[in-house]
Design a protein around this motif. Structure first.
Motif, PDB file in Angstrom:
ATOM      1  N   PHE A  87       0.825  -1.205   0.000  1.00 40.54           N
ATOM      2  CA  PHE A  87       0.000   0.000   0.000  1.00 40.54           C
ATOM      3  C   PHE A  87       0.863   1.260   0.000  1.00 40.54           C
ATOM      4  O   PHE A  87       0.553   2.228  -0.706  1.00 40.54           O
ATOM      5  CB  PHE A  87      -0.933   0.004   1.213  1.00 40.54           C
ATOM      6  N   GLU A  88       1.919   1.271   0.780  1.00 39.48           N
ATOM      7  CA  GLU A  88       2.809   2.431   0.805  1.00 39.48           C
ATOM      8  C   GLU A  88       3.408   2.681  -0.579  1.00 39.48           C
ATOM      9  O   GLU A  88       3.466   3.829  -1.045  1.00 39.48           O
ATOM     10  CB  GLU A  88       3.923   2.230   1.835  1.00 39.48           C
ATOM     11  N   LYS A  89       3.813   1.613  -1.245  1.00 40.29           N
ATOM     12  CA  LYS A  89       4.348   1.757  -2.598  1.00 40.29           C
ATOM     13  C   LYS A  89       3.272   2.309  -3.528  1.00 40.29           C
ATOM     14  O   LYS A  89       3.539   3.148  -4.393  1.00 40.29           O
ATOM     15  CB  LYS A  89       4.857   0.410  -3.114  1.00 40.29           C
ATOM     16  N   GLY A  90       2.037   1.846  -3.336  1.00 35.86           N
ATOM     17  CA  GLY A  90       0.925   2.327  -4.145  1.00 35.86           C
ATOM     18  C   GLY A  90       0.641   3.799  -3.909  1.00 35.86           C
ATOM     19  O   GLY A  90       0.367   4.549  -4.853  1.00 35.86           O
ATOM     20  N   MET A  91       0.709   4.235  -2.650  1.00 32.60           N
ATOM     21  CA  MET A  91       0.505   5.652  -2.337  1.00 32.60           C
ATOM     22  C   MET A  91       1.549   6.514  -3.040  1.00 32.60           C
ATOM     23  O   MET A  91       1.233   7.551  -3.629  1.00 32.60           O
ATOM     24  CB  MET A  91       0.568   5.878  -0.828  1.00 32.60           C
ATOM     25  N   GLN A  92       2.785   6.090  -2.983  1.00 32.71           N
ATOM     26  CA  GLN A  92       3.849   6.839  -3.645  1.00 32.71           C
ATOM     27  C   GLN A  92       3.632   6.890  -5.157  1.00 32.71           C
ATOM     28  O   GLN A  92       3.881   7.913  -5.800  1.00 32.71           O
ATOM     29  CB  GLN A  92       5.208   6.217  -3.323  1.00 32.71           C
ATOM     30  N   THR A  93       3.128   5.786  -5.705  1.00 32.22           N
ATOM     31  CA  THR A  93       2.890   5.710  -7.149  1.00 32.22           C
ATOM     32  C   THR A  93       1.788   6.670  -7.587  1.00 32.22           C
ATOM     33  O   THR A  93       1.951   7.425  -8.545  1.00 32.22           O
ATOM     34  CB  THR A  93       2.510   4.273  -7.563  1.00 32.22           C
ATOM     35  N   ILE A  94       0.650   6.674  -6.869  1.00 27.28           N
ATOM     36  CA  ILE A  94      -0.465   7.520  -7.316  1.00 27.28           C
ATOM     37  C   ILE A  94      -0.206   9.000  -7.042  1.00 27.28           C
ATOM     38  O   ILE A  94      -0.790   9.860  -7.700  1.00 27.28           O
ATOM     39  CB  ILE A  94      -1.821   7.072  -6.718  1.00 27.28           C
ATOM     40  N   ILE A  95       0.646   9.295  -6.074  1.00 28.92           N
ATOM     41  CA  ILE A  95       1.049  10.695  -5.872  1.00 28.92           C
ATOM     42  C   ILE A  95       1.949  11.133  -7.018  1.00 28.92           C
ATOM     43  O   ILE A  95       1.805  12.234  -7.561  1.00 28.92           O
ATOM     44  CB  ILE A  95       1.755  10.866  -4.511  1.00 28.92           C
ATOM     45  N   ALA A  96       2.869  10.257  -7.411  1.00 33.85           N
ATOM     46  CA  ALA A  96       3.816  10.586  -8.486  1.00 33.85           C
ATOM     47  C   ALA A  96       3.134  10.727  -9.841  1.00 33.85           C
ATOM     48  O   ALA A  96       3.513  11.585 -10.651  1.00 33.85           O
ATOM     49  CB  ALA A  96       4.910   9.530  -8.558  1.00 33.85           C
ATOM     50  N   ASN A  97       2.102   9.896 -10.106  1.00 35.55           N
ATOM     51  CA  ASN A  97       1.479   9.932 -11.439  1.00 35.55           C
ATOM     52  C   ASN A  97       0.258  10.847 -11.524  1.00 35.55           C
ATOM     53  O   ASN A  97      -0.394  10.932 -12.566  1.00 35.55           O
ATOM     54  CB  ASN A  97       1.131   8.519 -11.915  1.00 35.55           C
ATOM     55  N   GLY A  98      -0.072  11.534 -10.434  1.00 34.49           N
ATOM     56  CA  GLY A  98      -1.154  12.517 -10.462  1.00 34.49           C
ATOM     57  C   GLY A  98      -2.525  11.982 -10.091  1.00 34.49           C
ATOM     58  O   GLY A  98      -3.478  12.768  -9.961  1.00 34.49           O
ATOM     59  N   THR A  99      -2.659  10.671  -9.910  1.00 41.75           N
ATOM     60  CA  THR A  99      -3.960  10.088  -9.575  1.00 41.75           C
ATOM     61  C   THR A  99      -4.466  10.596  -8.223  1.00 41.75           C
ATOM     62  O   THR A  99      -5.648  10.924  -8.068  1.00 41.75           O
ATOM     63  CB  THR A  99      -3.871   8.552  -9.540  1.00 41.75           C
ATOM     64  N   TYR A 100      -3.567  10.672  -7.256  1.00 40.79           N
ATOM     65  CA  TYR A 100      -3.958  11.128  -5.914  1.00 40.79           C
ATOM     66  C   TYR A 100      -4.505  12.553  -5.972  1.00 40.79           C
ATOM     67  O   TYR A 100      -5.564  12.847  -5.413  1.00 40.79           O
ATOM     68  CB  TYR A 100      -2.766  11.055  -4.967  1.00 40.79           C
ATOM     69  N   GLN A 101      -3.781  13.422  -6.648  1.00 39.70           N
ATOM     70  CA  GLN A 101      -4.194  14.826  -6.729  1.00 39.70           C
ATOM     71  C   GLN A 101      -5.556  14.956  -7.398  1.00 39.70           C
ATOM     72  O   GLN A 101      -6.372  15.798  -7.002  1.00 39.70           O
ATOM     73  CB  GLN A 101      -3.145  15.644  -7.496  1.00 39.70           C
ATOM     74  N   LYS A 102      -5.816  14.119  -8.396  1.00 39.26           N
ATOM     75  CA  LYS A 102      -7.102  14.159  -9.088  1.00 39.26           C
ATOM     76  C   LYS A 102      -8.243  13.746  -8.156  1.00 39.26           C
ATOM     77  O   LYS A 102      -9.299  14.397  -8.103  1.00 39.26           O
ATOM     78  CB  LYS A 102      -7.073  13.244 -10.314  1.00 39.26           C
TER      79      LYS A 102
END
Length: 251
Positions: A223-238
């Motif tokens: 999950f931590e790796k996933g959080m870092q991934t979606i922050i990096a690719n813009g999914t989290y911000q969206k």
């Protein structure tokens, strides 16, 4: 006879994971708009589950989320019956009992609610010596828990805290801000008597993973790796931007 070209294509097709992983977590059923059960009580909706699903999906894991009252949600993780539960604060009562990921799910404000005729601008120190409503089983900031001069009175849910404030049974209640505003919007009779008076703190919320479940540590790391991934690719911000846009009238 199968040609070498087809053999190569078949090799490419089956070179990835043979089957996507699916896991089941539990999420709070009564914490709108962050996390609440759908009308059929088969799923969870809100900011938290949207982020949780996206983070796991980025790592090839499908997360099924079962709705559950928060106290039971925590008990299921304590016993190792569930991999993880959300949404949880890291405080003096939780930090050693669960496995936490490093990157927070999101941040939220812990807000003080009181009667309409009260003066706004309150802070944590203003609660000293007062009776303050809290919700059974919920996690609260360490500075609030550690302040023994604050007298807390537990209730079954956050709406009940606002109802007690409105009835004059307690002076204040502390709720997560967007949740408090969501309750007041749905219950205009409470809004006539209760309002936000100040902020205790702004805190980070997490998924708490089980130390007793055999896969708790594994999926906390995924999950931590996933959080870092979606922050990096813009999914989290969206996801967060769409959520804030939807509920900006609360803030």
């Amino acid at each position: 006879m199968i040609s070498s070209r087809w053999i190569f294509l078949l090799a490419l097709l089956f070179s990835g994971p043979s089957q996507a992983e699916t896991i089941t977590l539990v999420g709070e059923d009564d914490w709108a708009p962050y996390s609440s059960a759908t009308q059929d009580y088969k799923d969870v909706q809100g900011l938290a589950p949207d982020i949780v699903r996206a983070a796991f999906k980025s790592q090839g894991v499908t997360a099924i989320i079962r709705p559950m009252p928060f106290t039971r949600c925590m008990m299921e993780v304590d016993k190792g019956n569930s991999i993880g539960c959300f949404d949880t604060l890291i405080n003096q009562n939780t930090k050693d009992n669960y496995i936490f990921h490093e990157t927070p799910l999101f941040q939220a404000d812990m807000v003080i609610y009181g009667r309409q005729n009260e003066k706004a601008g309150l802070k944590l120190s203003d609660l000293q010596g007062k009776v303050v409503g809290t919700t059974i089983g919920y996690t609260y900031p360490s500075e609030f828990i550690a302040n023994k001069s604050i007298k807390t009175e537990n209730g079954p849910n956050e709406k009940s805290q606002l109802q007690k404030v409105a009835a004059g049974r307690i002076q204040y209640a502390v709720l997560w801000g967007l949740t408090g505003e969501s309750i007041l919007e749905k219950n205009p009779e409470l809004r006539q008597k209760v309002k936000a008076l100040g902020r205790v703190s702004r805190d980070s919320l997490y998924v708490n993973f089980s130390k007793k479940h055999k896969d708790g540590s594994k999926y906390a790391a995924i999950f931590e790796k996933g959080m870092q991934t979606i922050i990096a690719n813009g999914t989290y911000q969206k996801i967060e931007s769409e959520f804030r846009k939807k509920y900006r009238h609360y803030e």
